[in-house]
Scaffold this motif. Sequence first.
Motif, PDB file in Angstrom:
ATOM      1  N   SER A  19      -4.640   7.527   3.029  1.00  0.00           N
ATOM      2  CA  SER A  19      -4.514   6.497   4.049  1.00  0.00           C
ATOM      3  C   SER A  19      -4.170   7.210   5.354  1.00  0.00           C
ATOM      4  CB  SER A  19      -3.407   5.508   3.683  1.00  0.00           C
ATOM      5  OG  SER A  19      -3.250   4.529   4.691  1.00  0.00           O
ATOM      6  N   MET A  20      -5.078   7.117   6.311  1.00  0.00           N
ATOM      7  CA  MET A  20      -4.906   7.829   7.569  1.00  0.00           C
ATOM      8  C   MET A  20      -4.084   7.010   8.565  1.00  0.00           C
ATOM      9  SD  MET A  20      -6.452  10.886   7.917  1.00  0.00           S
ATOM     10  CE  MET A  20      -7.684  11.905   7.079  1.00  0.00           C
ATOM     11  N   GLY A  21      -3.338   7.720   9.388  1.00  0.00           N
ATOM     12  CA  GLY A  21      -2.623   7.106  10.492  1.00  0.00           C
ATOM     13  C   GLY A  21      -3.154   7.624  11.814  1.00  0.00           C
ATOM     14  N   PHE A  22      -2.938   6.850  12.866  1.00  0.00           N
ATOM     15  CA  PHE A  22      -3.456   7.188  14.192  1.00  0.00           C
ATOM     16  C   PHE A  22      -2.339   7.762  15.043  1.00  0.00           C
ATOM     17  CE2 PHE A  22      -4.954   6.039  18.511  1.00  0.00           C
ATOM     18  CZ  PHE A  22      -6.216   6.607  18.467  1.00  0.00           C
ATOM     19  N   PRO A  79      -3.166  12.218   7.752  1.00  0.00           N
ATOM     20  CA  PRO A  79      -2.846  11.546   6.484  1.00  0.00           C
ATOM     21  C   PRO A  79      -1.404  11.033   6.430  1.00  0.00           C
ATOM     22  CG  PRO A  79      -4.021  13.604   6.076  1.00  0.00           C
ATOM     23  CD  PRO A  79      -3.650  13.598   7.532  1.00  0.00           C
ATOM     24  N   HIS A  80      -1.262   9.755   6.101  1.00  0.00           N
ATOM     25  CA  HIS A  80       0.071   9.182   5.870  1.00  0.00           C
ATOM     26  C   HIS A  80       0.502   9.388   4.424  1.00  0.00           C
ATOM     27  CE1 HIS A  80       0.336   6.189   9.485  1.00  0.00           C
ATOM     28  NE2 HIS A  80       0.637   7.416   9.807  1.00  0.00           N
ATOM     29  N   TRP A  81      -0.418   9.109   3.490  1.00  0.00           N
ATOM     30  CA  TRP A  81      -0.129   9.321   2.071  1.00  0.00           C
ATOM     31  C   TRP A  81      -1.443   9.423   1.313  1.00  0.00           C
ATOM     32  CZ3 TRP A  81      -1.376   5.432  -1.608  1.00  0.00           C
ATOM     33  CH2 TRP A  81      -1.704   4.179  -1.065  1.00  0.00           C
ATOM     34  N   PHE A  82      -1.390  10.044   0.135  1.00  0.00           N
ATOM     35  CA  PHE A  82      -2.598  10.353  -0.625  1.00  0.00           C
ATOM     36  C   PHE A  82      -2.706   9.495  -1.878  1.00  0.00           C
ATOM     37  CE2 PHE A  82      -2.276  13.930   2.155  1.00  0.00           C
ATOM     38  CZ  PHE A  82      -3.587  14.363   2.342  1.00  0.00           C
ATOM     39  N   TYR A  83      -3.978   9.245  -2.253  1.00  0.00           N
ATOM     40  CA  TYR A  83      -4.274   8.408  -3.412  1.00  0.00           C
ATOM     41  C   TYR A  83      -4.364   9.236  -4.689  1.00  0.00           C
ATOM     42  CZ  TYR A  83      -6.169   5.482   0.411  1.00  0.00           C
ATOM     43  OH  TYR A  83      -6.343   4.776   1.567  1.00  0.00           O
ATOM     44  N   LYS A  84      -3.994   8.603  -5.785  1.00  0.00           N
ATOM     45  CA  LYS A  84      -4.226   9.123  -7.124  1.00  0.00           C
ATOM     46  C   LYS A  84      -4.810   7.990  -7.967  1.00  0.00           C
ATOM     47  CE  LYS A  84      -2.447  13.307  -6.660  1.00  0.00           C
ATOM     48  NZ  LYS A  84      -3.296  14.516  -6.745  1.00  0.00           N
ATOM     49  N   PRO A  85      -5.486   8.316  -9.074  1.00  0.00           N
ATOM     50  CA  PRO A  85      -6.017   7.255  -9.935  1.00  0.00           C
ATOM     51  C   PRO A  85      -4.906   6.282 -10.349  1.00  0.00           C
ATOM     52  CG  PRO A  85      -6.924   9.376 -10.587  1.00  0.00           C
ATOM     53  CD  PRO A  85      -5.878   9.662  -9.543  1.00  0.00           C
ATOM     54  N   GLY A  86      -5.213   5.006 -10.233  1.00  0.00           N
ATOM     55  CA  GLY A  86      -4.244   3.972 -10.576  1.00  0.00           C
ATOM     56  C   GLY A  86      -3.478   3.425  -9.391  1.00  0.00           C
ATOM     57  N   ASP A  87      -3.536   4.116  -8.242  1.00  0.00           N
ATOM     58  CA  ASP A  87      -2.853   3.624  -7.039  1.00  0.00           C
ATOM     59  C   ASP A  87      -3.624   2.451  -6.436  1.00  0.00           C
ATOM     60  OD1 ASP A  87      -0.961   5.601  -7.270  1.00  0.00           O
ATOM     61  OD2 ASP A  87      -1.877   6.925  -5.778  1.00  0.00           O
ATOM     62  N   GLU A  88      -2.904   1.554  -5.807  1.00  0.00           N
ATOM     63  CA  GLU A  88      -3.532   0.520  -4.983  1.00  0.00           C
ATOM     64  C   GLU A  88      -3.786   1.151  -3.621  1.00  0.00           C
ATOM     65  OE1 GLU A  88      -2.743  -4.031  -3.290  1.00  0.00           O
ATOM     66  OE2 GLU A  88      -1.127  -2.893  -4.253  1.00  0.00           O
ATOM     67  N   THR A  89      -5.038   1.396  -3.302  1.00  0.00           N
ATOM     68  CA  THR A  89      -5.372   2.157  -2.103  1.00  0.00           C
ATOM     69  C   THR A  89      -5.478   1.253  -0.880  1.00  0.00           C
ATOM     70  OG1 THR A  89      -7.737   1.949  -2.525  1.00  0.00           O
ATOM     71  CG2 THR A  89      -6.606   3.840  -3.500  1.00  0.00           C
ATOM     72  N   GLY A  90      -5.605   1.890   0.273  1.00  0.00           N
ATOM     73  CA  GLY A  90      -5.838   1.170   1.514  1.00  0.00           C
ATOM     74  C   GLY A  90      -4.558   0.789   2.239  1.00  0.00           C
ATOM     75  N   TYR A  91      -4.743   0.159   3.378  1.00  0.00           N
ATOM     76  CA  TYR A  91      -3.655  -0.261   4.247  1.00  0.00           C
ATOM     77  C   TYR A  91      -3.170  -1.639   3.821  1.00  0.00           C
ATOM     78  CZ  TYR A  91      -1.426  -1.874   8.614  1.00  0.00           C
ATOM     79  OH  TYR A  91      -0.558  -2.379   9.554  1.00  0.00           O
TER      80      TYR A  91
END
Length: 975
Positions: free
Chosen positions: A592-595, A602-614
């Motif tokens: 999840s990118m930040g401006f 990158p604000h935080w990174f995804y792994k399988p099973g995570d709820e992704t997106g903003y």
Amino acid sequence: MRQALRPRFYSPGGGGPLWAALRATPRPARPLTPRGADAIRGCPTPPHSAWFGVRRCPVAPAAAPQPGGGPASSAGAGLGGQGRHGTGRARRQRSPSLLPAAVRGMSTVLRGALQRLRPPRRGGRPDPLSAAALRPLGGGAGVQGRKETASPSLGKDRADTVIIGGGCVGVSLAYHLAKAGLKDVVLLEKSELTAGSTWHAAGLTTYFHPGINLKKIHSYSIKLYEKLEEETGQAVGFHQPGSIRIASTPTRVDEFKYQMTRAGWHPTEQYLITPEKVQELFPLLNMDTVLAGLYNPGDGHIDPYSLTMALAAGARKYGAQINYPVQVTNLNSGSDGTWEVETALGIIRAKRVVNTAGFWARDIGKMIGLQHPLIPVHHQYVVTSTIPEVKALKTELPVIRDLEGSYYLRQERDGLLFGPYESEEKMKLQDSWVTNGVPPGFGKELFESDLDRIMEHIEAAMEMVPVLKKADIINTIAGPITYSPDILPMVGPHQGVRNYWVAIGFGYGIIHAGGIGKYLSDWILEGEPPFDLIELDPNRYGKWTTIEYTAAKARESYGFNNIVGYPKEERFAGRPTERTSGLYDLLKSKCSMGFHAGWEQPHWFYKPGDETGYKPSFRRTNWFDPVGREYKQVMGNVGVIDLSPFGKFKVKGTDSVKMLDHLFANVVPKVGSTNISHMLTPRGKVYAELTVSQLYPGEFMLVTGSGSELHDLRWIEETVMRGRYKVEIENVTDEMGVLGVAGPYARQVLQKLTDEDLSDGSFKFLQSRHLKLSDIAVTAIRISYTGELGWELYHRKEDSIALYNAIMEAGQKEGIDNFGTYALNALRLEKGFRAWGAEMNCDTNPLEAGLEYFVKLNKPADFTGKQALKQIKEKGLKRRLVYLTLETDNVDPEGNESVWHNGKVIGNTTSGSFSYSAQQSLAFAYVPTELSKVGQKLEVELLGKNYPATIIQEPLVLTEPTRTRLQKKGESPKI
């Protein structure tokens, strides 16, 4: 429903026949001609015609368009906006002979429909309506018809300060500079005062702002307006019935609670009120969906024209010169930092110029090669005829802002006035003015209205205020206002151009005018900003701010006027810009990118099973557990973070050491060494924090946060020019990438990629050196904001992917992985690291912020702020920064929350996070010195609830260098 309401709404007589008559009307023989701003000059005032003190006059026969001028100015910003227009103090009328017979006497709003029956104007430009019938001649009520007298001359050929633009902001600055005693203040206006956007503004005033710093601007403006009539003898038509923001959803109620804790430590009144209290204050509301209200007593509205005239009278009283019509045709800067201001009437030489030219500000900027990121936006508001229920009220209704309906509404005489903010898909930009310039004759003209664009908001208003269903529209106003990409104005000195200041981009200029005039005046006279207002710094934008980006963000910002304002908010229009790091394409799908100042990080990174997106929330949300995972990654293994958005400058020259010794409160680091240094203001406030490394004798690299890049560079450049130091400064921010590698295995991973000895004995903490990693040249600094063993690796941007891949490959055995800025924040808070813009800024001195270690009062150099700090130390501190643990549930502090003790607000948090090691919330806060001892029990307000808090000894977790040092002594450090 929509079609059924239209006949009643558009027609002053009500009923379908008039709507049918309009549709059947043949096309007029010629289009309605734009009128000049002077068309009704000298018009007599008939009895009972004053509408809040403004004359209403029929329009004279067609006149040629008059030249325009002045800045965009209006009222409102923040949660639910504050409303842009809406005063409607003079009805727009036309001679009956100009209208088709079938529509004579009909509401002027029908001209919006007539637009569809008329041929388009050549060139595709909007068809401006005359401003004449709206022009509030004579100022506000009680001004007794005073007219402004034009002064089309220069009067003098030299000035201390030349202000370009005569809207309320520019005139306010002239007033404040002159009142403070500055001689030779000259304001130049190309048309007449208030031309542009000021004259048709709503004039809404409010203490509220969702941010922290702008509350001070709003508060000062209101207090000034309350006493301006007494000071100048000119009435300003100021009404203060209060205002209410309406919450119709549980999320809005959370937002109100969030805003209440941010307002608690400010002096102005704000209350979260029940539906019953809302109805008591505004008895005409449909209460079916109302859950709560956010109430600000003292809010209201003011006549923008009368306000500007009163400020102008005050400016002249104190010695300022206001000249119009005088158009600035060119600007020339001298080698000594002075300016030649060219006009059709001659040249004025000035020490400084201030651009307050509203939607002409881009044209002024282009004269000196600047492309100010501004764009005009169409905004409409509607005025109704008399409504019996409103007329029967004994007190004026408060302004309401229906956030779900996205509009503001207030009483206007015996009727109502409301203005909506359309979605970004429906709103309209006047983008041709950006590329082609403002039409020469546009000054006090309007655009044709388009009620189709705002119909859904009209219907929402009728549902919330049912008496509107029986009301007739008697007027619509569609005028231009100026937006910056983020809706906030640009205020202060501009980097790269000496003595060029701006106060531009005001979408809400009436409420800002008083406070900004004072703020900018103080800064000009004292040499430093009076308080922190970094969010308005014009240098927050750069060459990456293209026209396309500005347009996309302005659409978004306008359409988002009333969306819920969450913590850690992200907005996605116009992204990505050209300012992406070398790793963007590689990482964008993994996180999840930040401006950050045009960068994607990158604000935080995804792994399988995570709820992704903003997934924004006022409580813990989808990033909470993944950030905890990244925290453990750094604490237990090794992590990599992209730090490319850092601002990066190279400084060298024969006077580089001397200059930096004067600039910074810390000592100048030796060759091969690094330190943390602070630039202080003359009053001893913290202007900036930078990492300073001396790479070679007399050659330095300075690193600052992404949001401070040009803010800090301007201060450094100004220091160099003032001291006449022989120094070269190069901004290498965009050319250089940065990777951070941190964690207990960081050395082990990097050692695989180089022959250089990275051991603790050879490469010590806060040392820097040039080396190669996997044959890639880097400047390595042993430092990490995580507080763990780590390095920051500075390299060519084009080498970022190769360097990243080499590090990730080398760290497979050690379990290397990515981490983002959210985990970085949690790590730095546990180590007790301060952050500029939170724990320290232009509101704080380094002593109260706990930065004594970095301030060397005994060093020989008389660094900026040194004498002020000595005086502060001698007098003693009134408050201190403390370190708190909190017992919360599903919510964590983030900063700017109220701190309570014995039932009173006594301070505020500055930043906060969940501590993944202590498994509880953690925060920094400023409190009175008598309440700053370790063990002190306090409370922190979060979402309407006070949570227990305790001051603890900092840090919660010792840094890696400290732990290593203690271990060498045989002691057992805490982790």
